[in-house]
Design a protein around this motif. Structure first.
Motif, PDB file in Angstrom:
ATOM      1  N   THR A   3     -24.830 -61.064  10.425  1.00  9.33           N
ATOM      2  CA  THR A   3     -25.564 -60.476  11.538  1.00  9.33           C
ATOM      3  C   THR A   3     -27.027 -60.876  11.488  1.00  9.33           C
ATOM      4  N   ARG A   4     -27.695 -60.708  12.611  1.00  7.99           N
ATOM      5  CA  ARG A   4     -29.141 -60.932  12.649  1.00  7.99           C
ATOM      6  C   ARG A   4     -29.831 -60.048  11.623  1.00  7.99           C
ATOM      7  N   GLN A   5     -29.388 -58.778  11.551  1.00 11.63           N
ATOM      8  CA  GLN A   5     -30.026 -57.843  10.624  1.00 11.63           C
ATOM      9  C   GLN A   5     -29.837 -58.276   9.173  1.00 11.63           C
ATOM     10  N   SER A   6     -28.683 -58.868   8.881  1.00  8.77           N
ATOM     11  CA  SER A   6     -28.452 -59.352   7.525  1.00  8.77           C
ATOM     12  C   SER A   6     -29.475 -60.411   7.144  1.00  8.77           C
ATOM     13  N   PHE A   7     -29.782 -61.300   8.073  1.00  3.88           N
ATOM     14  CA  PHE A   7     -30.803 -62.310   7.801  1.00  3.88           C
ATOM     15  C   PHE A   7     -32.180 -61.671   7.673  1.00  3.88           C
ATOM     16  N   LEU A   8     -32.468 -60.731   8.538  1.00  2.00           N
ATOM     17  CA  LEU A   8     -33.766 -60.055   8.441  1.00  2.00           C
ATOM     18  C   LEU A   8     -33.938 -59.394   7.079  1.00  2.00           C
ATOM     19  N   ASN A   9     -32.859 -58.853   6.546  1.00  5.89           N
ATOM     20  CA  ASN A   9     -32.928 -58.203   5.235  1.00  5.89           C
ATOM     21  C   ASN A   9     -33.194 -59.194   4.107  1.00  5.89           C
ATOM     22  N   GLN A  10     -32.920 -60.479   4.359  1.00  9.60           N
ATOM     23  CA  GLN A  10     -33.145 -61.504   3.338  1.00  9.60           C
ATOM     24  C   GLN A  10     -34.585 -62.019   3.330  1.00  9.60           C
ATOM     25  N   LEU A  11     -35.358 -61.679   4.343  1.00 11.65           N
ATOM     26  CA  LEU A  11     -36.732 -62.171   4.437  1.00 11.65           C
ATOM     27  C   LEU A  11     -37.630 -61.361   3.513  1.00 11.65           C
ATOM     28  N   PHE A  35     -22.941 -80.869  23.402  1.00  9.55           N
ATOM     29  CA  PHE A  35     -22.610 -79.774  22.487  1.00  9.55           C
ATOM     30  C   PHE A  35     -21.391 -78.972  22.969  1.00  9.55           C
ATOM     31  N   HIS A  36     -20.751 -79.417  24.052  1.00  7.96           N
ATOM     32  CA  HIS A  36     -19.598 -78.766  24.691  1.00  7.96           C
ATOM     33  C   HIS A  36     -19.994 -77.548  25.520  1.00  7.96           C
ATOM     34  N   ASN A  37     -20.888 -76.719  25.013  1.00  7.41           N
ATOM     35  CA  ASN A  37     -21.399 -75.572  25.770  1.00  7.41           C
ATOM     36  C   ASN A  37     -22.763 -75.209  25.210  1.00  7.41           C
ATOM     37  N   GLN A  38     -23.303 -74.094  25.658  1.00  4.32           N
ATOM     38  CA  GLN A  38     -24.629 -73.693  25.216  1.00  4.32           C
ATOM     39  C   GLN A  38     -24.653 -73.469  23.707  1.00  4.32           C
ATOM     40  N   LEU A  39     -25.647 -74.010  23.046  1.00  2.00           N
ATOM     41  CA  LEU A  39     -25.762 -73.852  21.595  1.00  2.00           C
ATOM     42  C   LEU A  39     -25.885 -72.381  21.211  1.00  2.00           C
ATOM     43  N   SER A  40     -25.154 -72.006  20.180  1.00  4.01           N
ATOM     44  CA  SER A  40     -25.214 -70.626  19.705  1.00  4.01           C
ATOM     45  C   SER A  40     -26.326 -70.478  18.659  1.00  4.01           C
ATOM     46  N   TRP A  41     -26.666 -69.256  18.377  1.00  4.84           N
ATOM     47  CA  TRP A  41     -27.516 -68.971  17.227  1.00  4.84           C
ATOM     48  C   TRP A  41     -26.695 -69.200  15.954  1.00  4.84           C
ATOM     49  N   PHE A  42     -27.350 -69.220  14.843  1.00  8.24           N
ATOM     50  CA  PHE A  42     -26.679 -69.392  13.551  1.00  8.24           C
ATOM     51  C   PHE A  42     -26.125 -68.074  13.025  1.00  8.24           C
ATOM     52  N   PHE A  43     -26.389 -66.973  13.729  1.00  2.17           N
ATOM     53  CA  PHE A  43     -25.925 -65.659  13.277  1.00  2.17           C
ATOM     54  C   PHE A  43     -24.975 -65.059  14.314  1.00  2.17           C
ATOM     55  N   ALA A  44     -24.230 -64.041  13.896  1.00  2.86           N
ATOM     56  CA  ALA A  44     -23.335 -63.322  14.808  1.00  2.86           C
ATOM     57  C   ALA A  44     -24.179 -62.524  15.787  1.00  2.86           C
ATOM     58  N   GLU A  45     -23.837 -62.650  17.057  1.00  2.00           N
ATOM     59  CA  GLU A  45     -24.625 -61.963  18.080  1.00  2.00           C
ATOM     60  C   GLU A  45     -24.069 -60.587  18.425  1.00  2.00           C
ATOM     61  N   ASP A  46     -22.955 -60.201  17.798  1.00  3.27           N
ATOM     62  CA  ASP A  46     -22.431 -58.845  17.955  1.00  3.27           C
ATOM     63  C   ASP A  46     -21.747 -58.445  16.652  1.00  3.27           C
ATOM     64  N   ALA A  47     -21.613 -57.150  16.451  1.00  2.00           N
ATOM     65  CA  ALA A  47     -21.076 -56.641  15.186  1.00  2.00           C
ATOM     66  C   ALA A  47     -19.641 -57.090  14.951  1.00  2.00           C
ATOM     67  N   ASP A  48     -18.857 -57.229  16.018  1.00  2.00           N
ATOM     68  CA  ASP A  48     -17.454 -57.613  15.864  1.00  2.00           C
ATOM     69  C   ASP A  48     -17.296 -59.028  15.307  1.00  2.00           C
TER      70      ASP A  48
END
Length: 527
Positions: free
Chosen positions: A155-163, A471-484
């Motif tokens: 998750t985004r929050q997981s990365f934030l916790n690593q900073l 890229f076939h479609n819009q580039l995604s972020w490197f993190f999960a954008e939802d909890a699921d």
């Protein structure tokens, strides 16, 4: 006539590098794999071709440099594939106040050469110091995010916790939270240097520095993150060398590969799926526990009988021009020779303000004038894609990648606009060359110049790239954008046993193999 075939653990649709990587991992784990490829040759966008039949030159037609292919994949699969670094990072022509031709040369081998060249451009060492700070900021973030590309999504929050450090937090803010244009304008004052940085945020996508969607940020992060360094290297032997070694490993592990066998339909069932494909004029069927689709969203939907409507944000933006030269052109710029300049990424008409203008023009349906683009010379780093005779005679290949060239520009008057934009790129080259660029092009037996151009429409027709999106479609972020999505691999779909194993998967795009790796890990239950 319809023929019933046998059953497989996995059917892979599409033999691009992602499909081959997934197949190689699955077969090495003891699973049965069938690859279905619609074309007569394997490789998809990573194949090489003798584009100009009169010359023994094997060009990487659609993809060319390598950065995002993880070293771990090469090691795991024991691939006989290597890349070579380029001595020159980039060259950008410019003119001084007196109208004299100059050039900003950034070296991968000599930092002092880079510092001196930037000092000549700006008149001080301040911009070079800022450039180094910016590079350190990039490295701070890539150190955190790159290892995650071969792991389940966080998750985004997981990365934030690593900073932990202020530098890491500043890097996250600069590249993830706010439009990239703000950081570029904060760190740099030179329009040329600003443009140089911005190009990594625009290649293949239609965006601008302050795009609120942050598409430019996502594109930028993919271009600076590869293997933790972001260095783009030349594949020895061309992209075909990657395809060939993957095919070898697949066959060694027992993967069955059927060429000229387009998949037609997938009938989903509870415990297995039925794949219908065409082979030698007959419709045939195989059953599989799992189907890996290494193709774009449109093909994905067609195979599953689902409606498909392209999203505006998935629009591709690219012009691809391949050339064979009998000699490198001499340049107007003083203090640099052609081999140095073309040995890296050669930028034309890619100043910051120029690209703001080109984006505005394209947004209004106008062909950008001048047309921004960048050029790569494979053969200065790796001449092996040329025959010994062509090497001796001084031949070279060039590939030009055009920016701010969205699909919409070529929907009407396609062939006319294609000719017009080719002419604009030739004009751009002629402005910086000391001799007519056209005279440096090799010519075939009929006297025609060895140059070809591909629009987004051409890429959709030839490679099934939706809206010409590389890229076939819009580039995604490197993190999960939802909890699921957290803990998943970014290849799963809403149908059990059906996987996206190509660039349309999360963390897809470019020659990375990451979606293929992720699909195999997901299937094998590995973390």
């Amino acid at each position: 006539m319809t023929t019933e075939w046998s059953s497989y653990d996995n059917v892979v649709i599409g033999s691009g590098h992602n499909g081959l990587i997934a197949a190689a991992y699955l077969a090495a784990a003891g699973q049965s794999v069938l690859i279905l490829e619609k074309n007569t040759v394997a490789g998809g966008a990573t194949q090489s071709q003798q584009i100009f039949p009169d010359y023994d030159a094997l060009l990487s037609r659609y993809s060319y440099l390598v950065s995002l292919l993880p070293d771990q994949i090469v090691s795991d699969l024991k691939l006989s594939f290597r890349t070579k670094p380029r001595d020159t990072a980039s060259f950008t022509p410019w003119r001084d106040s007196a109208g004299n031709h100059r050039g900003l040369l950034l070296s991968n081998a000599d930092p002092q050469r880079s510092a001196s060249s930037m000092r000549e451009l700006t008149g001080s060492d301040s911009e070079w110091r800022q450039y180094q700070k910016f590079a350190e900021l990039q490295a701070t973030l890539t150190d955190v995010i790159w290892p995650s590309f071969l792991q389940p999504l966080q998750t985004r929050q997981s990365f934030l916790n690593q900073l932990r450090t202020e530098s890491q937090k500043a890097a996250w803010d600069a590249f993830v939270e706010r439009p990239l244009g703000e950081s570029i304008e904060h760190y740099f004052s030179s329009d040329l240097v600003r443009g140089l940085i911005l190009t990594d945020a625009k290649i293949g996508v239609f965006t601008w520095p302050h795009d609120p969607s942050l598409l430019q940020n996502r594109c930028f992060l993919y271009h600076i993150s590869g293997n933790g360094t972001g260095e783009w290297k030349v594949p020895v032997g061309g992209m075909q060398s990657l395809v060939n070694t993957l095919l070898h490993q697949c066959r060694q592990s027992g993967v069955e590969i059927r060429l000229s066998s387009p998949a037609l339909h997938i009938e989903t069932q509870k415990n297995q799926h039925v794949v219908t494909f065409q082979n030698e004029g007959q419709q045939q069927h195989v059953t599989a526990q799992r189907v890996l689709i290494n193709a774009g969203p449109k093909t994905f939907c067609r195979l599953l009988d689902r409606p498909w409507q392209p999203a505006p944000e998935d629009e591709g933006s690219v012009i691809k021009i391949n050339m064979l030269l009998k000699q490198l052109p001499q340049l107007m710029a003083t203090g640099v020779n052609s081999r140095e300049a073309f040995g890296g990424t050669f930028h034309i008409d890619e100043g910051y303000q120029q690209m703001l203008q080109s984006w505005r023009q394209a947004s209004q349906g106008q062909l950008p004038d001048p047309a921004p683009g960048e050029i790569y010379c494979h053969t200065l780093t790796d001449p092996s894609i040329l025959s010994p005779d062509l090497q001796t005679r001084g031949f070279h290949t060039l590939t030009l990648f055009g920016l701010d060239m969205p699909w919409r520009l070529f929907e009407k008057d396609h062939d006319l606009r294609k000719k017009q934009i080719l002419q604009r790129y030739l004009e751009g080259l002629n402005r910086v060359c000391a001799e007519p660029f056209e005279e440096c092009l090799a010519r075939d037996q009929h006297g025609r110049p060895c140059i070809e151009i591909r629009t987004p429409q051409d890429l959709q027709q030839e490679l099934d790239l939706d809206l010409g999106n590389i890229f076939h479609n819009q580039l995604s972020w490197f993190f999960a954008e939802d909890a699921d999505s957290a803990g998943q691999w970014g290849v799963e779909t809403d149908i059990p046993g059906i996987y996206r194993a190509g660039s349309s998967a999360m963390r897809g795009g470019a020659v990375s193999g990451i979606p293929g790796y992720a699909a195999a890990r997901c299937i094998l239950g590995l973390k």
